[in-house]
Design a protein around this motif. Sequence first.
Motif, PDB file in Angstrom:
ATOM      1  N   ARG A   8       2.453   8.174  15.684  1.00  0.00           N
ATOM      2  CA  ARG A   8       3.568   9.132  15.612  1.00  0.00           C
ATOM      3  C   ARG A   8       4.717   8.593  14.767  1.00  0.00           C
ATOM      4  O   ARG A   8       5.407   9.351  14.106  1.00  0.00           O
ATOM      5  CB  ARG A   8       4.064   9.479  17.016  1.00  0.00           C
ATOM      6  CG  ARG A   8       3.150  10.404  17.758  1.00  0.00           C
ATOM      7  CD  ARG A   8       3.669  10.684  19.161  1.00  0.00           C
ATOM      8  NE  ARG A   8       2.739  11.484  19.906  1.00  0.00           N
ATOM      9  CZ  ARG A   8       2.762  12.808  19.933  1.00  0.00           C
ATOM     10  NH1 ARG A   8       3.670  13.477  19.248  1.00  0.00           N
ATOM     11  NH2 ARG A   8       1.874  13.476  20.638  1.00  0.00           N
ATOM     12  N   ARG A   9       4.929   7.297  14.808  1.00  0.00           N
ATOM     13  CA  ARG A   9       6.002   6.693  13.986  1.00  0.00           C
ATOM     14  C   ARG A   9       5.633   6.666  12.516  1.00  0.00           C
ATOM     15  O   ARG A   9       6.505   6.586  11.662  1.00  0.00           O
ATOM     16  CB  ARG A   9       6.284   5.262  14.448  1.00  0.00           C
ATOM     17  CG  ARG A   9       7.166   5.174  15.662  1.00  0.00           C
ATOM     18  CD  ARG A   9       7.730   3.780  15.826  1.00  0.00           C
ATOM     19  NE  ARG A   9       6.726   2.737  15.806  1.00  0.00           N
ATOM     20  CZ  ARG A   9       6.116   2.230  16.874  1.00  0.00           C
ATOM     21  NH1 ARG A   9       6.397   2.705  18.067  1.00  0.00           N
ATOM     22  NH2 ARG A   9       5.231   1.266  16.756  1.00  0.00           N
ATOM     23  N   ASN A  10       4.333   6.687  12.202  1.00  0.00           N
ATOM     24  CA  ASN A  10       3.869   6.546  10.822  1.00  0.00           C
ATOM     25  C   ASN A  10       3.323   7.834  10.233  1.00  0.00           C
ATOM     26  O   ASN A  10       2.427   7.804   9.400  1.00  0.00           O
ATOM     27  CB  ASN A  10       2.796   5.450  10.744  1.00  0.00           C
ATOM     28  CG  ASN A  10       3.378   4.087  11.028  1.00  0.00           C
ATOM     29  OD1 ASN A  10       4.487   3.789  10.620  1.00  0.00           O
ATOM     30  ND2 ASN A  10       2.635   3.269  11.741  1.00  0.00           N
ATOM     31  N   LEU A  11       3.846   8.977  10.645  1.00  0.00           N
ATOM     32  CA  LEU A  11       3.391  10.255  10.107  1.00  0.00           C
ATOM     33  C   LEU A  11       3.827  10.426   8.659  1.00  0.00           C
ATOM     34  O   LEU A  11       4.968  10.135   8.308  1.00  0.00           O
ATOM     35  CB  LEU A  11       3.962  11.411  10.927  1.00  0.00           C
ATOM     36  CG  LEU A  11       3.367  11.633  12.311  1.00  0.00           C
ATOM     37  CD1 LEU A  11       4.206  12.642  13.087  1.00  0.00           C
ATOM     38  CD2 LEU A  11       1.940  12.115  12.204  1.00  0.00           C
ATOM     39  N   PHE A  43       0.834  -1.184   0.000  1.00  0.00           N
ATOM     40  CA  PHE A  43       0.000   0.000   0.000  1.00  0.00           C
ATOM     41  C   PHE A  43       0.875   1.241   0.000  1.00  0.00           C
ATOM     42  O   PHE A  43       1.967   1.260   0.561  1.00  0.00           O
ATOM     43  CB  PHE A  43      -0.919  -0.008   1.225  1.00  0.00           C
ATOM     44  CG  PHE A  43      -1.925  -1.124   1.189  1.00  0.00           C
ATOM     45  CD1 PHE A  43      -3.081  -1.000   0.435  1.00  0.00           C
ATOM     46  CD2 PHE A  43      -1.710  -2.304   1.882  1.00  0.00           C
ATOM     47  CE1 PHE A  43      -4.009  -2.024   0.383  1.00  0.00           C
ATOM     48  CE2 PHE A  43      -2.622  -3.331   1.838  1.00  0.00           C
ATOM     49  CZ  PHE A  43      -3.777  -3.192   1.080  1.00  0.00           C
ATOM     50  N   ALA A  44       0.376   2.297  -0.620  1.00  0.00           N
ATOM     51  CA  ALA A  44       1.125   3.551  -0.740  1.00  0.00           C
ATOM     52  C   ALA A  44       1.413   4.149   0.632  1.00  0.00           C
ATOM     53  O   ALA A  44       2.465   4.747   0.846  1.00  0.00           O
ATOM     54  CB  ALA A  44       0.361   4.542  -1.600  1.00  0.00           C
ATOM     55  N   TYR A  45       0.482   4.017   1.579  1.00  0.00           N
ATOM     56  CA  TYR A  45       0.686   4.577   2.913  1.00  0.00           C
ATOM     57  C   TYR A  45       1.875   3.914   3.605  1.00  0.00           C
ATOM     58  O   TYR A  45       2.629   4.561   4.317  1.00  0.00           O
ATOM     59  CB  TYR A  45      -0.586   4.413   3.753  1.00  0.00           C
ATOM     60  CG  TYR A  45      -0.427   4.835   5.195  1.00  0.00           C
ATOM     61  CD1 TYR A  45      -0.074   6.131   5.518  1.00  0.00           C
ATOM     62  CD2 TYR A  45      -0.626   3.940   6.233  1.00  0.00           C
ATOM     63  CE1 TYR A  45       0.075   6.532   6.834  1.00  0.00           C
ATOM     64  CE2 TYR A  45      -0.491   4.318   7.542  1.00  0.00           C
ATOM     65  CZ  TYR A  45      -0.137   5.621   7.835  1.00  0.00           C
ATOM     66  OH  TYR A  45       0.012   6.010   9.146  1.00  0.00           O
ATOM     67  N   ALA A  60      -2.081   9.359   0.907  1.00  0.00           N
ATOM     68  CA  ALA A  60      -0.704   9.044   0.501  1.00  0.00           C
ATOM     69  C   ALA A  60      -0.550   9.051  -1.018  1.00  0.00           C
ATOM     70  O   ALA A  60       0.537   9.306  -1.532  1.00  0.00           O
ATOM     71  CB  ALA A  60      -0.288   7.686   1.068  1.00  0.00           C
ATOM     72  N   LEU A  61      -1.628   8.767  -1.742  1.00  0.00           N
ATOM     73  CA  LEU A  61      -1.567   8.715  -3.207  1.00  0.00           C
ATOM     74  C   LEU A  61      -1.778  10.073  -3.872  1.00  0.00           C
ATOM     75  O   LEU A  61      -1.626  10.178  -5.091  1.00  0.00           O
ATOM     76  CB  LEU A  61      -2.615   7.727  -3.746  1.00  0.00           C
ATOM     77  CG  LEU A  61      -2.308   6.254  -3.523  1.00  0.00           C
ATOM     78  CD1 LEU A  61      -3.502   5.407  -3.904  1.00  0.00           C
ATOM     79  CD2 LEU A  61      -1.082   5.846  -4.328  1.00  0.00           C
ATOM     80  N   ARG A  78       8.237   9.040   5.559  1.00  0.00           N
ATOM     81  CA  ARG A  78       7.771   9.392   6.903  1.00  0.00           C
ATOM     82  C   ARG A  78       8.276  10.772   7.318  1.00  0.00           C
ATOM     83  O   ARG A  78       9.342  11.214   6.905  1.00  0.00           O
ATOM     84  CB  ARG A  78       8.255   8.358   7.925  1.00  0.00           C
ATOM     85  CG  ARG A  78       7.758   6.948   7.642  1.00  0.00           C
ATOM     86  CD  ARG A  78       6.266   6.880   7.772  1.00  0.00           C
ATOM     87  NE  ARG A  78       5.781   5.518   7.587  1.00  0.00           N
ATOM     88  CZ  ARG A  78       4.702   5.213   6.912  1.00  0.00           C
ATOM     89  NH1 ARG A  78       3.993   6.145   6.354  1.00  0.00           N
ATOM     90  NH2 ARG A  78       4.312   3.976   6.791  1.00  0.00           N
ATOM     91  N   VAL A  79       7.502  11.422   8.161  1.00  0.00           N
ATOM     92  CA  VAL A  79       7.855  12.711   8.735  1.00  0.00           C
ATOM     93  C   VAL A  79       8.264  12.450  10.177  1.00  0.00           C
ATOM     94  O   VAL A  79       7.567  11.744  10.904  1.00  0.00           O
ATOM     95  CB  VAL A  79       6.647  13.675   8.696  1.00  0.00           C
ATOM     96  CG1 VAL A  79       6.975  14.994   9.360  1.00  0.00           C
ATOM     97  CG2 VAL A  79       6.191  13.890   7.272  1.00  0.00           C
ATOM     98  N   ALA A  80       9.377  13.033  10.602  1.00  0.00           N
ATOM     99  CA  ALA A  80       9.830  12.849  11.985  1.00  0.00           C
ATOM    100  C   ALA A  80       8.917  13.645  12.918  1.00  0.00           C
ATOM    101  O   ALA A  80       8.683  14.835  12.690  1.00  0.00           O
ATOM    102  CB  ALA A  80      11.270  13.314  12.134  1.00  0.00           C
TER     103      ALA A  80
END
Length: 178
Positions: free
Chosen positions: A78-81, A5-7, A155-156, A12-14
């Motif tokens: 938070r880890r998957n931003l 999946f694209a997500y 995400a797409l 990722r953003v810190a």
Amino acid sequence: MAKTFAYEQAPRVAPDDLQHLSERVILIRRIAKVTAGGKNLRFNALVVVGDGQGAIGLGLGKASAVPDAVRKGEAVARRNLIRVRMKGDTLPHAIQTRYRASTVLLKPAVAGTGVVAGATVRAVMELAGVKDVLTKSLGNHNPINLARATMEALALLRDPQEEIERRRSAQAPAGARR
């Protein structure tokens, strides 16, 4: 073979780079596993974290108590931003995505429309900072699948001008040979 999946593949953003991250609990679900000794109760918590300016993350936490499940879900979110591409306060283009049995349709809207969405999709859109959008959820209305389908759609999203430039640069060498 499992579908990617694209997500899951989006950059990722810190979370340290962002200020004022807010969270919203979309779902708390009690799960019972029946064993020979009785029922083992656990809890799932679906949490969305966002800064309201284009950064959004989704996390599912599981634990034997609700506060622990929410805390774990927030940590996963938070880890998957990821960073969402926007055009002003709306989306750059319409998109329809599917995650398992749930399908989400997102359409840009004119200024002043607001977020026209159900509870699950609304939570994701508001925390992402999208202020004007029309949405429709199709198929199964399971909140976990709806949230994931919405994240997949975000995400797409692509900026139309960047996409045109990318396609032109990819075509240029092939066109020069003719």
